[in-house]
Design an enzyme around this catalytic site. Sequence first.
Site, PDB file in Angstrom:
ATOM      1  CG  ASP A  28      -2.497  -5.348  -1.846  1.00  0.00           C
ATOM      2  OD1 ASP A  28      -1.802  -6.167  -1.211  1.00  0.00           O
ATOM      3  OD2 ASP A  28      -3.713  -5.507  -2.070  1.00  0.00           O
ATOM      4  CB  SER A  81      -4.689  -9.146  -0.386  1.00  0.00           C
ATOM      5  OG  SER A  81      -3.345  -8.727  -0.458  1.00  0.00           O
ATOM      6  CG  ASP A 171       3.604 -17.225   2.728  1.00  0.00           C
ATOM      7  OD1 ASP A 171       3.737 -16.074   2.283  1.00  0.00           O
ATOM      8  OD2 ASP A 171       2.793 -18.042   2.264  1.00  0.00           O
ATOM      9  NE  ARG A 286      -3.801 -15.846  -0.088  1.00  0.00           N
ATOM     10  CZ  ARG A 286      -2.884 -14.903  -0.061  1.00  0.00           C
ATOM     11  NH1 ARG A 286      -2.204 -14.677   1.044  1.00  0.00           N
ATOM     12  NH2 ARG A 286      -2.633 -14.171  -1.114  1.00  0.00           N
ATOM     13  CE  LYS A 361      -2.448  -7.857  -4.322  1.00  0.00           C
ATOM     14  NZ  LYS A 361      -2.404  -8.780  -3.173  1.00  0.00           N
ATOM     15  CG  ASP A 430       1.142  -7.702  -1.556  1.00  0.00           C
ATOM     16  OD1 ASP A 430       1.819  -7.980  -0.548  1.00  0.00           O
ATOM     17  OD2 ASP A 430       0.377  -8.509  -2.087  1.00  0.00           O
ATOM     18  CG  HIS A 434       4.563 -11.234  -2.331  1.00  0.00           C
ATOM     19  ND1 HIS A 434       4.753 -11.756  -1.072  1.00  0.00           N
ATOM     20  CD2 HIS A 434       3.256 -10.860  -2.374  1.00  0.00           C
ATOM     21  CE1 HIS A 434       3.617 -11.709  -0.390  1.00  0.00           C
ATOM     22  NE2 HIS A 434       2.696 -11.161  -1.157  1.00  0.00           N
ATOM     23  CG  ASP A 471      -3.936  -5.049   1.473  1.00  0.00           C
ATOM     24  OD1 ASP A 471      -2.834  -4.456   1.537  1.00  0.00           O
ATOM     25  OD2 ASP A 471      -4.158  -5.928   0.615  1.00  0.00           O
ATOM     26  CG  HIS A 472      -1.260  -7.122   3.671  1.00  0.00           C
ATOM     27  ND1 HIS A 472      -0.028  -7.110   3.054  1.00  0.00           N
ATOM     28  CD2 HIS A 472      -2.144  -7.523   2.726  1.00  0.00           C
ATOM     29  CE1 HIS A 472      -0.154  -7.507   1.802  1.00  0.00           C
ATOM     30  NE2 HIS A 472      -1.429  -7.746   1.566  1.00  0.00           N
ATOM     31  CG  HIS A 501       1.569 -10.301   3.301  1.00  0.00           C
ATOM     32  ND1 HIS A 501       0.310 -10.879   3.191  1.00  0.00           N
ATOM     33  CD2 HIS A 501       1.939  -9.997   2.034  1.00  0.00           C
ATOM     34  CE1 HIS A 501      -0.053 -10.896   1.919  1.00  0.00           C
ATOM     35  NE2 HIS A 501       0.914 -10.382   1.199  1.00  0.00           N
TER      36      HIS A 501
END
Length: 559
Positions: A28, A81, A171, A286, A361, A430, A434, A471-472, A501
């Site tokens: 991730d 994700s 973000d 989201r 996850k 991931d 963050h 996934d990213h 991300h």
Amino acid sequence: MGTSGFSWKLEDHPKLEKGKVIALIVLDGWGEANPDQYNCIHVAETPVMDSLKTGAPDRWRLVRAHGKAVGLPTEDDMGNSEVGHNALGAGRIYAQGAKLVDLALASGKIYDGEGFNYIKESFETGTLHLIGLLSDGGVHSRLDQLQLLMKGASERGAKRIRVHILTDGRDVLDGSSVGFVETLENDLSKLRETGVDAQIASGGGRMYVTMDRYENDWSVVKRGWDAQVLGEAPYKFKSALDAVKTLRQDPKANDQYLPPFVIVGEDGKAVGPIVDGDAVVTVNFRADRMTMLAKALEYENFDKFDRVRFPKIRYAGMLEYDGELKLPKRYLVSPPEIERTSGEYLTHNGVRTFACSETVKFGHVTFFWNGNRSGYFNAEMEEYVEIPSDSGITFNEQPKMKALEIAEKARDAILSRKFHQVRVNLPNSDMVGHTGDIKATVVACKAADEAVKMILDAIEQVGGIYVVTADHGNAEDMVKRNKKGGPLLDKDGNIQILTSHTLQPVPIAIGGPGLAPGVRFRKDVPEGGLANVAATVMNLHGFLAPSDYETTLIEVADN
């Protein structure tokens, strides 16, 4: 062909045999970027992932994991994700999140739907409350959608509107909250000129107020509830702009963690508590950080904190946040109908599946993978294992997370030979990425690499095949960049950390003793993305993918 002629049976692949054990590993937040000191994947010791890249050039490539490749509106939209695992599992690209909302707003369809007509019944005598992340980050919400919804609702009879803002800084750039509040205040003043009583009612930082996820810390939701519903908070201000500017003056303050505040009138009373007869919309598209608030707003029986009051309201989400819980019951925009996912096909074709991750996850490798659907397709064919994540700490404090435990479960599942597909998500790069803690993220990447090694060693023992992908992006670039690509500095000359991300592509590698000779990545799918992985995996299981799936990434060369 009509549904009457539909069959779950997949055609056999002409060149690849069935019955191999396949380990499907999703790292991730593991993208590919230029090597420098802010690329934690490059800095970390990752001998296994390095060897996949350099060892067999025909069996390693990059795939797209953002923007249109995962159903998001533009190439400026970073992947996440949820949409990433939807694409990995579905094998096709579905309009997602923001894009679904954009389509519904642009066509006006949002105003004809059941959800909007439900909340509209409160417009005559009640207040319309809009709660959500004030940001143009496009991960959880977008300011322009909030603006359009306010305008559309006021044109359709909303006479009194209250906005409850959550500041971002995760973000988007820290400090950008001030500009977003100015933009929103400007819009609200225009609405007031048309006779609508519209203003900001409360606020707070997303990580401290309201936007917790996975029931990690209900006190975060309670702080929001107290401000939004009860009109109570430790800080009271006459204006939201004043609130954000003042609270940001604390040397430790940042947008993510601003304390809760309420806006009060001349009489010292909160201008917008939520009361009986009001309508509420949570405007985030989201799901993961709105689900807990949705439960508090909707569930009659609720014991996570003392709500004090449970107002009788008409509540709708921007989207449905949990398809299994049917939460919320009403929503303004319907979810993509994802059907015939690869997981469902494979269980119908005798492929026994094991899926595992830790709490943060686990839903991605099951619910999102399976097209936003909870539970098993066939309990006799599948086993899902969730390892509890650390709670009550930030992930940079324990950057190894549960990578080892996940790898051990996967290893045991592979060696048991009970399963044909063993699917895991390793969250480290991931979740630690963050936090913006570069040192910890380097440790996290190393831990994920060690977990991959344990799983690949097991595949070696059973003569199986591995597929390693992501996934990213996230951990591969931990700083904001200037136009030339160098690190962006703040006014004090410090580098600006990137916690979000990225737009980077992600690797996919295949191999293992069970991989037939001659299997290699095709050269004619240069734009391949996450949605191409499903057909690829189906091939490795010995099947051809359904004809409407995004094409496979592999071919079998005649040796």
